[in-house]
Design a protein around this motif. Structure first.
Motif, mmCIF file in Angstrom:
data_model
loop_
_atom_site.group_PDB
_atom_site.id
_atom_site.type_symbol
_atom_site.label_atom_id
_atom_site.label_comp_id
_atom_site.label_asym_id
_atom_site.label_seq_id
_atom_site.Cartn_x
_atom_site.Cartn_y
_atom_site.Cartn_z
ATOM 1 N N HIS A 112 1.297 4.156 -5.044
ATOM 2 C CA HIS A 112 0.808 2.929 -5.672
ATOM 3 C C HIS A 112 0.620 1.802 -4.663
ATOM 4 O O HIS A 112 0.242 0.702 -5.035
ATOM 5 C CB HIS A 112 1.797 2.471 -6.765
ATOM 6 C CG HIS A 112 2.127 3.579 -7.709
ATOM 7 N ND1 HIS A 112 1.166 4.161 -8.513
ATOM 8 C CD2 HIS A 112 3.279 4.245 -7.947
ATOM 9 C CE1 HIS A 112 1.726 5.126 -9.215
ATOM 10 N NE2 HIS A 112 2.997 5.206 -8.883
ATOM 11 N N HIS A 151 -7.538 -3.793 -9.445
ATOM 12 C CA HIS A 151 -6.605 -4.604 -8.654
ATOM 13 C C HIS A 151 -5.870 -5.562 -9.565
ATOM 14 O O HIS A 151 -6.440 -6.045 -10.547
ATOM 15 C CB HIS A 151 -7.340 -5.392 -7.555
ATOM 16 C CG HIS A 151 -6.429 -5.843 -6.468
ATOM 17 N ND1 HIS A 151 -5.695 -7.011 -6.556
ATOM 18 C CD2 HIS A 151 -6.087 -5.259 -5.293
ATOM 19 C CE1 HIS A 151 -4.962 -7.130 -5.452
ATOM 20 N NE2 HIS A 151 -5.173 -6.078 -4.677
ATOM 21 N N LYS A 152 -4.613 -5.819 -9.258
ATOM 22 C CA LYS A 152 -3.796 -6.691 -10.113
ATOM 23 C C LYS A 152 -4.314 -8.119 -10.138
ATOM 24 O O LYS A 152 -4.269 -8.771 -11.167
ATOM 25 C CB LYS A 152 -2.338 -6.680 -9.638
ATOM 26 C CG LYS A 152 -1.572 -5.470 -10.144
ATOM 27 C CD LYS A 152 -0.096 -5.752 -10.326
ATOM 28 C CE LYS A 152 0.651 -4.489 -10.734
ATOM 29 N NZ LYS A 152 0.198 -3.964 -12.033
ATOM 30 N N ILE A 153 -4.804 -8.618 -8.994
ATOM 31 C CA ILE A 153 -5.226 -10.030 -8.983
ATOM 32 C C ILE A 153 -6.730 -10.237 -8.771
ATOM 33 O O ILE A 153 -7.246 -11.275 -9.136
ATOM 34 C CB ILE A 153 -4.415 -10.860 -7.943
ATOM 35 C CG1 ILE A 153 -4.525 -10.268 -6.541
ATOM 36 C CG2 ILE A 153 -2.962 -10.995 -8.358
ATOM 37 C CD1 ILE A 153 -3.926 -11.185 -5.461
#
Ligand code: COA
Length: 262
Positions: A112, A151-153
């Protein structure tokens, strides 16, 4: 692209030796790395060109050198929050030696975190001649995540834009990059949401276009991010009090209470 079989052919096997390598040789008279004298490499190569040579066994073209340098710059550091950095700092904070903290940070790189390069590069190298829509439908149908996307952000990963731009300028972007961009469009269709080609996916596609085998994928994240890990370990040791830990209000107990041994 060099396969493991090609690498075996590169090594002149000497049955009298327990271990042989095609990477380097050193004796009191000379040190040879991938066929070149080390002194000549010290004189003429940049660090990223040397890394390319040691990893792949050949010198990079001007364009490949620019792309690999950009990959290393893009991955060297990304803040304190990723698992590799927090774990390295906590290990340093516990009083372990510098190298143990750095090694701990590297161990936190995984599927991850940095590991998507290898997985995405494998798919791109094995399937880039197939219809991207069919590949995406197959993975989404099996409820598998496509490595190298999302993507997280970031809605769009700015590192991807820059890397692909540099690759285009130097004529490096080829069939793997085209496939990766097509997959991004197909993923949006299949999932009904934008899942951007992230930096891992962009690096994976570029490795394919530079003929670098997917098994080397993680190296292209581990090598640069180790720079950031070293900086964070140093900062932790130099600036923070030892024994970093969560405050009581940040932790909770979810187990039982009031049990007695009979
Ligand atoms: C990076 C990542 C963890 C960010 O995840 P996130 O923004 O927190 O998104 P979530 O894990 O909450 O997932 C939200 C939805 O997007 C989907 N999704 C996210 N990334 C996906 C991907 N790469 N392929 C397919 N679907 C994906 C999830 O399945 C989920 O869909 P669902 O609602 O139908 O179940 C995630 O995109 C991912 O696992 N990507 C693949 C691995 C990767 O490339 N890692 C390197 C990151 S630089």
């Amino acid at each position: 692209m060099k396969t493991i079989e090609d690498m075996k052919k590169d090594t002149k096997e000497d049955a009298s030796k327990a271990w042989t390598t095609s990477i380097a040789f050193s004796s009191p008279e000379k040190t040879i790395v991938r066929g070149y004298k080390l002194e000549e490499l010290i004189d003429k190569l940049s660090f990223h060109e040397m890394i390319f040579l040691v990893l792949t066994g050949r010198l990079p073209s001007k364009g490949e050198a620019a792309v690999v340098n950009a990959i290393f710059v893009s991955c060297a550091e990304h803040g304190i929050s990723p698992p590799s950095i927090t774990s390295a700092r906590i290990i340093a904070s516990g009083g372990s030696p510098f190298q143990a903290a750095v090694a701990g940070g590297v161990l936190a790189l995984g599927e991850h975190h940095g590991g998507a390069i290898e997985a995405a590069a494998k798919i791109f190298q094995e399937r880039s001649r197939e219809d991207p829509a069919a590949v995406v439908n197959e993975m989404v149908g099996k409820k598998q995540r496509f490595p190298g996307y999302g993507h997280k952000i970031y809605a769009t990963d700015p590192r991807t834009i820059k890397l692909l731009d540099i690759a285009q300028q130097h004529g490096i972007a080829g069939t793997h990059v085209s496939f990766a961009i097509a997959v991004e469009k197909e993923l949006e269709r299949a999932k009904g949401q934008k899942l951007c080609l992230n930096v891992d996916g962009a690096i994976a596609a570029l490795l394919g276009d530079m003929g670098i085998g997917w098994r080397l994928g993680k190296a292209f994240f581990i090598i640069p991010r180790t720079v950031g890990i070293c900086a964070h370990v140093y900062e932790e040791l130099a600036k923070e009090k030892p024994f970093r830990r969560l405050d009581a209000e940040e932790t909770g107990y979810s187990g039982k209470d009031g049990l007695h041994l009979s």
